[in-house]
Design an enzyme around this catalytic site. Sequence first.
Site, PDB file in Angstrom:
ATOM      1  N   ARG A   1      58.744  41.560  51.109  1.00  0.00           N
ATOM      2  CA  ARG A   1      58.543  40.468  52.079  1.00  0.00           C
ATOM      3  C   ARG A   1      59.238  39.203  51.602  1.00  0.00           C
ATOM      4  O   ARG A   1      59.618  38.366  52.404  1.00  0.00           O
ATOM      5  CB  ARG A   1      57.038  40.218  52.292  1.00  0.00           C
ATOM      6  CG  ARG A   1      56.421  41.186  53.289  1.00  0.00           C
ATOM      7  CD  ARG A   1      54.973  40.891  53.537  1.00  0.00           C
ATOM      8  NE  ARG A   1      54.158  41.126  52.353  1.00  0.00           N
ATOM      9  CZ  ARG A   1      52.858  40.922  52.284  1.00  0.00           C
ATOM     10  NH1 ARG A   1      52.212  40.443  53.338  1.00  0.00           N
ATOM     11  NH2 ARG A   1      52.199  41.163  51.184  1.00  0.00           N
TER      12      ARG A   1
ATOM     13  N   SER B   1      41.785  50.620  43.954  1.00  0.00           N
ATOM     14  CA  SER B   1      40.964  51.636  43.271  1.00  0.00           C
ATOM     15  C   SER B   1      40.874  51.341  41.772  1.00  0.00           C
ATOM     16  O   SER B   1      39.842  51.576  41.135  1.00  0.00           O
ATOM     17  CB  SER B   1      41.574  53.027  43.462  1.00  0.00           C
ATOM     18  OG  SER B   1      41.708  53.339  44.825  1.00  0.00           O
TER      19      SER B   1
ATOM     20  N   LYS C   1      44.067  52.972  58.855  1.00  0.00           N
ATOM     21  CA  LYS C   1      44.881  54.059  58.305  1.00  0.00           C
ATOM     22  C   LYS C   1      44.906  55.245  59.269  1.00  0.00           C
ATOM     23  O   LYS C   1      45.935  55.896  59.449  1.00  0.00           O
ATOM     24  CB  LYS C   1      44.324  54.510  56.948  1.00  0.00           C
ATOM     25  CG  LYS C   1      44.276  53.432  55.883  1.00  0.00           C
ATOM     26  CD  LYS C   1      45.624  52.825  55.564  1.00  0.00           C
ATOM     27  CE  LYS C   1      46.502  53.708  54.725  1.00  0.00           C
ATOM     28  NZ  LYS C   1      47.728  53.023  54.249  1.00  0.00           N
TER      29      LYS C   1
ATOM     30  N   GLY D   1      57.843  48.209  50.985  1.00  0.00           N
ATOM     31  CA  GLY D   1      56.813  47.594  50.144  1.00  0.00           C
ATOM     32  C   GLY D   1      57.051  47.841  48.680  1.00  0.00           C
ATOM     33  O   GLY D   1      56.164  48.278  47.936  1.00  0.00           O
TER      34      GLY D   1
ATOM     35  N   ALA E   1      54.612  50.935  52.270  1.00  0.00           N
ATOM     36  CA  ALA E   1      53.990  49.631  52.531  1.00  0.00           C
ATOM     37  C   ALA E   1      52.871  49.748  53.553  1.00  0.00           C
ATOM     38  O   ALA E   1      52.977  50.477  54.530  1.00  0.00           O
ATOM     39  CB  ALA E   1      55.042  48.646  53.040  1.00  0.00           C
TER      40      ALA E   1
ATOM     41  N   TYR F   1      39.453  48.998  57.586  1.00  0.00           N
ATOM     42  CA  TYR F   1      40.635  49.414  56.819  1.00  0.00           C
ATOM     43  C   TYR F   1      40.865  50.914  56.971  1.00  0.00           C
ATOM     44  O   TYR F   1      41.994  51.358  57.208  1.00  0.00           O
ATOM     45  CB  TYR F   1      40.463  49.057  55.337  1.00  0.00           C
ATOM     46  CG  TYR F   1      41.591  49.572  54.470  1.00  0.00           C
ATOM     47  CD1 TYR F   1      42.869  49.018  54.560  1.00  0.00           C
ATOM     48  CD2 TYR F   1      41.386  50.610  53.562  1.00  0.00           C
ATOM     49  CE1 TYR F   1      43.912  49.493  53.767  1.00  0.00           C
ATOM     50  CE2 TYR F   1      42.419  51.084  52.767  1.00  0.00           C
ATOM     51  CZ  TYR F   1      43.674  50.520  52.876  1.00  0.00           C
ATOM     52  OH  TYR F   1      44.700  50.993  52.091  1.00  0.00           O
TER      53      TYR F   1
END
Length: 347
Positions: free
Chosen positions: A39, A205, A165, A14, A89, A161
């Site tokens: 990607r 954030s 994780k 990523g 990523a 989400y």
Amino acid sequence: MTNSNNGVNVLVTGGSGFIAVHCIIKLLEQGYKVRATLRSLNRQNEVKDMLKKGGISLFENLSFIEADLSKDENWDKAVQGCSYVLHVASPTPIVNYKHEDEMINPAKDGVLRVLRAARAAGVKRVVLTSAYGAVGMGNTNRTTPYTEKDWSNLKGNLHPYQKSKTIAEKAAWEFIHNEGGGLELSTVNPVAVMGPVLGTDYSHSNQVVRRMLEGEIKACPKVYCCYVDVRDVADLHLLAMTHPKANGERFLATTGNALSMLDIAQILKKNLGEVAAKVPTKEMPNWIVRIAAKFNPSLRMLATLLGKYAETSGDKAKQLLNWSPRSNEDAIMATADSMLQLGLIKK
């Protein structure tokens, strides 16, 4: 530049992401050869532009390879000849999701895809960028700082989400334990990441700072969070990658003291004066946020965090790896200053 790292190959997944770009900067500065996955290779120049803003001028030790976490293609080539993998990523939060599996399955499958490829290629160690979302979510009645021994409560009130994780990191540790074949693993679990923005691809954030400066947030929700500078997160990734004591360990990347959103607003006001004229000065009642979240999907995750205890401890990384992070205020102001310099704040 550290010559002893010359010829040591590191894969960063990523490569266009906020944390990943800062990791690449640190690696190149220390003499490593970096291969970054994207990607789409159409983003190569965009990544190089961000690296230039971060102080990198030479790119002979940087290469790119096209690879997608949702597909098997190219992962064997991506890890070939690499001593280390920084698996940074990860799918970002989906606002308008129909089912939580839209976030959970890509995160879990992507981690396992990278770990299998790394094991097959004889990689020494993988550092997985996990999150505080896998440590301190879904719990109630907490009164002591969260540490690496804690896991988010999957049966509690947490956003998909955060669940993704947690499940992805647990899957990684299970893989290493059951079928790792000598592959080493460390995880870095950052709290909310601030710090210098180098382009338009930055952490969610950081959006809080942008939205405050643009006057989009009229009053602050009563949400508490710990913060960390992205440069310190990158430093911790490199320590977790090479330090003998880091193998098999989780590390919270945190300064350790939680701030409210109003605290952030006050830091911006204090340091930026008139530039922060639109920054809010009041807090918003919880009931307003909860009602708004029913109609605005982008507030769903925020609503699960209202009034929650959020203190964390970064002592493990400091003591075991001699990690030394910047202050919350430094991290927040680095975000604001860089956004203003890049013209990312609408007047």
